[in-house]
Design a protein around this motif. Structure first.
Motif, PDB file in Angstrom:
ATOM      1  N   VAL A 238      -3.174  50.523 -15.080  1.00 19.42           N
ATOM      2  CA  VAL A 238      -3.334  49.503 -16.122  1.00 19.42           C
ATOM      3  C   VAL A 238      -4.190  50.131 -17.213  1.00 19.42           C
ATOM      4  O   VAL A 238      -5.389  50.383 -17.015  1.00 19.42           O
ATOM      5  CB  VAL A 238      -3.998  48.237 -15.565  1.00 19.42           C
ATOM      6  CG1 VAL A 238      -4.091  47.161 -16.638  1.00 19.42           C
ATOM      7  CG2 VAL A 238      -3.240  47.729 -14.340  1.00 19.42           C
ATOM      8  N   ALA A 239      -3.583  50.402 -18.359  1.00 21.95           N
ATOM      9  CA  ALA A 239      -4.279  51.234 -19.340  1.00 21.95           C
ATOM     10  C   ALA A 239      -3.681  51.038 -20.730  1.00 21.95           C
ATOM     11  O   ALA A 239      -2.620  50.443 -20.897  1.00 21.95           O
ATOM     12  CB  ALA A 239      -4.179  52.709 -18.937  1.00 21.95           C
ATOM     13  N   GLY A 240      -4.392  51.592 -21.714  1.00 24.62           N
ATOM     14  CA  GLY A 240      -3.836  51.743 -23.040  1.00 24.62           C
ATOM     15  C   GLY A 240      -4.064  50.578 -23.988  1.00 24.62           C
ATOM     16  O   GLY A 240      -4.287  49.438 -23.588  1.00 24.62           O
ATOM     17  N   PRO A 268       0.364  47.514 -23.164  1.00 24.39           N
ATOM     18  CA  PRO A 268       0.807  46.517 -24.145  1.00 24.39           C
ATOM     19  C   PRO A 268       2.236  46.800 -24.611  1.00 24.39           C
ATOM     20  O   PRO A 268       2.623  47.957 -24.785  1.00 24.39           O
ATOM     21  CB  PRO A 268      -0.201  46.686 -25.282  1.00 24.39           C
ATOM     22  CG  PRO A 268      -1.424  47.245 -24.636  1.00 24.39           C
ATOM     23  CD  PRO A 268      -0.912  48.147 -23.552  1.00 24.39           C
ATOM     24  N   ARG A 269       2.982  45.746 -24.819  1.00 28.91           N
ATOM     25  CA  ARG A 269       4.422  45.858 -25.069  1.00 28.91           C
ATOM     26  C   ARG A 269       4.754  46.792 -26.238  1.00 28.91           C
ATOM     27  O   ARG A 269       5.679  47.598 -26.154  1.00 28.91           O
ATOM     28  CB  ARG A 269       5.007  44.463 -25.332  1.00 28.91           C
ATOM     29  CG  ARG A 269       6.501  44.469 -25.608  1.00 28.91           C
ATOM     30  CD  ARG A 269       7.078  43.071 -25.640  1.00 28.91           C
ATOM     31  NE  ARG A 269       7.099  42.480 -24.289  1.00 28.91           N
ATOM     32  CZ  ARG A 269       6.397  41.410 -23.922  1.00 28.91           C
ATOM     33  NH1 ARG A 269       5.615  40.801 -24.795  1.00 28.91           N
ATOM     34  NH2 ARG A 269       6.489  40.935 -22.690  1.00 28.91           N
ATOM     35  N   LEU A 286       5.979  46.866 -19.610  1.00 27.80           N
ATOM     36  CA  LEU A 286       5.586  46.412 -20.946  1.00 27.80           C
ATOM     37  C   LEU A 286       5.132  44.959 -20.876  1.00 27.80           C
ATOM     38  O   LEU A 286       5.900  44.079 -20.487  1.00 27.80           O
ATOM     39  CB  LEU A 286       6.745  46.584 -21.916  1.00 27.80           C
ATOM     40  CG  LEU A 286       7.338  48.004 -21.987  1.00 27.80           C
ATOM     41  CD1 LEU A 286       8.478  48.060 -22.993  1.00 27.80           C
ATOM     42  CD2 LEU A 286       6.249  49.017 -22.321  1.00 27.80           C
ATOM     43  N   LEU A 287       3.873  44.719 -21.290  1.00 26.96           N
ATOM     44  CA  LEU A 287       3.213  43.448 -21.009  1.00 26.96           C
ATOM     45  C   LEU A 287       2.801  42.724 -22.289  1.00 26.96           C
ATOM     46  O   LEU A 287       2.696  43.330 -23.362  1.00 26.96           O
ATOM     47  CB  LEU A 287       1.986  43.700 -20.137  1.00 26.96           C
ATOM     48  CG  LEU A 287       2.267  44.325 -18.767  1.00 26.96           C
ATOM     49  CD1 LEU A 287       0.970  44.682 -18.081  1.00 26.96           C
ATOM     50  CD2 LEU A 287       3.088  43.368 -17.909  1.00 26.96           C
ATOM     51  N   LEU A 300      -1.817  38.786 -16.838  1.00 29.75           N
ATOM     52  CA  LEU A 300      -2.410  38.723 -15.499  1.00 29.75           C
ATOM     53  C   LEU A 300      -1.382  38.559 -14.381  1.00 29.75           C
ATOM     54  O   LEU A 300      -1.388  39.331 -13.413  1.00 29.75           O
ATOM     55  CB  LEU A 300      -3.457  37.610 -15.451  1.00 29.75           C
ATOM     56  CG  LEU A 300      -4.160  37.387 -14.103  1.00 29.75           C
ATOM     57  CD1 LEU A 300      -4.991  38.610 -13.726  1.00 29.75           C
ATOM     58  CD2 LEU A 300      -5.045  36.141 -14.173  1.00 29.75           C
ATOM     59  N   PRO A 301      -0.463  37.588 -14.430  1.00 31.24           N
ATOM     60  CA  PRO A 301       0.469  37.422 -13.309  1.00 31.24           C
ATOM     61  C   PRO A 301       1.351  38.649 -13.071  1.00 31.24           C
ATOM     62  O   PRO A 301       1.605  39.025 -11.908  1.00 31.24           O
ATOM     63  CB  PRO A 301       1.310  36.209 -13.725  1.00 31.24           C
ATOM     64  CG  PRO A 301       0.482  35.485 -14.723  1.00 31.24           C
ATOM     65  CD  PRO A 301      -0.270  36.546 -15.460  1.00 31.24           C
ATOM     66  N   GLU A 302       1.817  39.277 -14.138  1.00 29.84           N
ATOM     67  CA  GLU A 302       2.700  40.429 -13.963  1.00 29.84           C
ATOM     68  C   GLU A 302       1.952  41.620 -13.352  1.00 29.84           C
ATOM     69  O   GLU A 302       2.504  42.364 -12.532  1.00 29.84           O
ATOM     70  CB  GLU A 302       3.313  40.821 -15.306  1.00 29.84           C
ATOM     71  CG  GLU A 302       4.341  39.816 -15.835  1.00 29.84           C
ATOM     72  CD  GLU A 302       4.997  40.293 -17.109  1.00 29.84           C
ATOM     73  OE1 GLU A 302       5.764  41.278 -17.060  1.00 29.84           O
ATOM     74  OE2 GLU A 302       4.726  39.691 -18.174  1.00 29.84           O
ATOM     75  N   ILE A 303       0.712  41.801 -13.771  1.00 27.13           N
ATOM     76  CA  ILE A 303      -0.063  42.912 -13.201  1.00 27.13           C
ATOM     77  C   ILE A 303      -0.328  42.665 -11.720  1.00 27.13           C
ATOM     78  O   ILE A 303      -0.192  43.581 -10.890  1.00 27.13           O
ATOM     79  CB  ILE A 303      -1.388  43.094 -13.973  1.00 27.13           C
ATOM     80  CG1 ILE A 303      -1.117  43.530 -15.415  1.00 27.13           C
ATOM     81  CG2 ILE A 303      -2.271  44.141 -13.272  1.00 27.13           C
ATOM     82  CD1 ILE A 303      -2.363  43.585 -16.284  1.00 27.13           C
ATOM     83  N   LEU A 304      -0.693  41.437 -11.371  1.00 25.86           N
ATOM     84  CA  LEU A 304      -0.936  41.130  -9.959  1.00 25.86           C
ATOM     85  C   LEU A 304       0.333  41.317  -9.138  1.00 25.86           C
ATOM     86  O   LEU A 304       0.289  41.841  -8.009  1.00 25.86           O
ATOM     87  CB  LEU A 304      -1.466  39.708  -9.816  1.00 25.86           C
ATOM     88  CG  LEU A 304      -2.898  39.476 -10.318  1.00 25.86           C
ATOM     89  CD1 LEU A 304      -3.250  37.991 -10.246  1.00 25.86           C
ATOM     90  CD2 LEU A 304      -3.884  40.306  -9.506  1.00 25.86           C
ATOM     91  N   ALA A 305       1.463  40.914  -9.668  1.00 31.08           N
ATOM     92  CA  ALA A 305       2.721  41.095  -8.941  1.00 31.08           C
ATOM     93  C   ALA A 305       3.034  42.569  -8.753  1.00 31.08           C
ATOM     94  O   ALA A 305       3.470  42.998  -7.665  1.00 31.08           O
ATOM     95  CB  ALA A 305       3.858  40.401  -9.702  1.00 31.08           C
TER      96      ALA A 305
END
Length: 499
Positions: A238-240, A268-269, A286-287, A300-305
């Protein structure tokens, strides 16, 4: 050794002097034509010097001996060693003036520093300070007995003045101060001398270790011949941010280089195109992002998943300290229940939420540089550097994590109070992005199943070794973080070839 094993101090002192002479014969070969001055203090370090002077004389080497103090003040084993030296026909000169010391130093081309040992607790003064200054301004080869006078044996900090030695012959075991700066520079080449300590005493001595090249293969994860992408684990990084897409790329590429089966990079997207162009192998996640092109709290939800499918996670490189991403980081850290590397802006986020330090995941590795550790503890970076071993050890024990305290030299501490000093690396690492490479490298080893401490030790050593290999060809001035990625395979090969 003296109290519990009945070994006499005289025997240890004789062995110490003998090892110093043997080292001198080896590194100064031949001793013929050398004029040796042994400068002694009044303690046991001076006693080692008296033995050295006597043995040199017995070997036919012209030797002079000067005492910083009065012969009448000598006691115990040092007194006995001085008597034996004089009985052998070598006089001990009592230094009386600074000019006398300077003249003696000028007329000898080898100097043995036996002024202070490991017990020094204040800056040298008077004739001792004058002797150290004279040694440092001479052209003589300087041999330090046990530790250069003026260097703290536990922290490596140096008084003003402190001896600058070309060689240090240290007794029984290396001292931390010989591998921590500035002591590491002042010590020159370190020679560890066996002087008769029992093996079981050596094996039980303390909980600080110097990492050696031969240690590293046992810290690396296995690579079964029938392994595949799934075998070697999935890493999530998780970075950038818009300003620091390079940090994300460097971290992810180092994770790939470390051998992770699959590296997923959560960014970040809007960074997708530029990150894809710079880093082909990692899979991009891409978030949602903020207007500042940092990760949004909606991510948050996508990273946890994604973390649920990962074998190891890293968080921090290039995230920035923008409030929303800082809040996201604080929410994420206690919920990432996988081997976790906390670096850079994730550490800065922790500094704003100190209660979170007591809720770190059980398998966390934190990788601060001195400034980041200073912010966590509310002290100065200078204080962190001065007491880096103690600070890393206390932090790891209190917060039950592995600490990689970066710098010169990098110190790794485990929750059980062990510390490991890394001998590799150089000032070429003092440029942006090299820490991101280390984070990715640790994460890649964790993803393959290495325990946290093993991954931290192996990655730190190999990261520094890659820098050393790169500096040999590119110079320390020109080494970049991207260069490290190219030298990591050679560092791996160098270590694997030792098995």
């Amino acid at each position: 050794a003296i109290t519990d094993y009945g070994i006499s101090g005289t025997t240890l002192m004789e062995n110490a002097g003998r090892r110093i002479v043997e080292t001198m014969e080896r590194v100064l070969n031949p001793l013929t034509g050398r004029r040796v001055l042994v400068i002694c203090g009044r303690g046991n370090n001076g006693g080692d010097g008296f033995v050295t002077a006597r043995l040199l004389s017995e070997h036919g080497v012209p030797v002079s001996c000067v005492l910083i103090g009065e012969l009448a003040s000598l006691t115990g084993d040092a007194r006995a060693a001085a008597d034996r030296l004089q009985n052998a026909g070598v006089s001990i000169r009592e230094a009386s003036t600074e000019e006398e010391i300077r003249q003696l130093v000028r007329t000898h081309n080898v100097i043995v520093d036996a002024i202070f040992g490991t017990g020094l607790n204040s800056a040298p003064r008077g004739l001792a300070a004058a002797a150290i200054t004279a040694i440092n301004t001479s052209r003589a080869v300087v041999i330090a007995a046990d530790i250069p006078s003026g260097v703290d044996s536990d922290t490596g900090t140096a008084c003003e003045p402190a001896v600058r030695a070309h060689h240090t012959v240290t007794m029984g075991l290396a001292k931390l101060g010989l591998w921590l700066y500035p002591g590491r520079v002042l010590s020159g080449q370190v020679h560890v001398a066996e002087i008769g300590f029992p093996a079981e005493l050596i094996d039980s001595a303390g909980n600080a270790f110097l990492i050696e090249k031969s240690d590293i293969p046992s810290f690396l994860p296995p690579r079964p011949p029938d392994g595949h992408k799934g075998t070697f684990g999935t890493a999530l990084i998780v970075a950038g941010s818009g300003s620091f897409s390079g940090a994300a790329c460097l971290c992810a590429l180092a994770c790939v280089r470390a051998g992770a089966g699959l590296t997923r990079l959560a960014i970040p997207r809007s960074l997708g195109p530029e990150v894809t162009a710079a880093a082909l192998e990692p899979v991009k996640l891409l978030l949602p992002e903020t207007e500042e092109r940092t990760l949004s709290s909606a991510a948050l939800p996508e990273i946890l998943a994604a973390s649920e499918a990962a074998d190891a996670v890293a968080i921090g490189p290039g995230l920035t300290v923008q409030p929303e991403v800082r809040s996201l980081t604080i929410q994420l850290i206690p919920r990432l229940n996988k081997p976790l590397v906390i670096d850079a802006d994730a550490i800065n986020a922790l500094a704003t939420a100190p209660d979170l330090l007591n809720r770190l995941p059980q398998r966390a590795v934190i990788t601060p540089h001195p400034g980041e550790m200073a912010r966590l503890l509310g002290i100065s970076a200078a204080e962190v550097n001065r007491l880096r071993v103690d600070i890393a050890r206390r932090f790891a024990a209190e917060h039950r994590c592995v600490v990689v305290l970066k710098g010169a030299a990098t110190v790794i501490a485990s929750p059980d109070n062990r510390v490991f000093v890394n001998p590799t690396g150089n000032n070429g690492l003092g440029s942006g992005g090299t820490g991101d490479v280390l984070t990715g490298f640790i994460t890649g080893l964790l993803a393959q199943g290495s325990p946290e401490l093993n991954a931290a030790i192996a990655a730190t050593f190999l990261h520094g070794l890659a820098a050393d290999l790169g500096a040999t060809e590119l110079t320390q001035y020109c080494l970049t973080a991207s260069d490290l990625l190219g030298y990591l395979p050679r560092a791996f090969s160098s270590v694997i070839e030792t098995t």
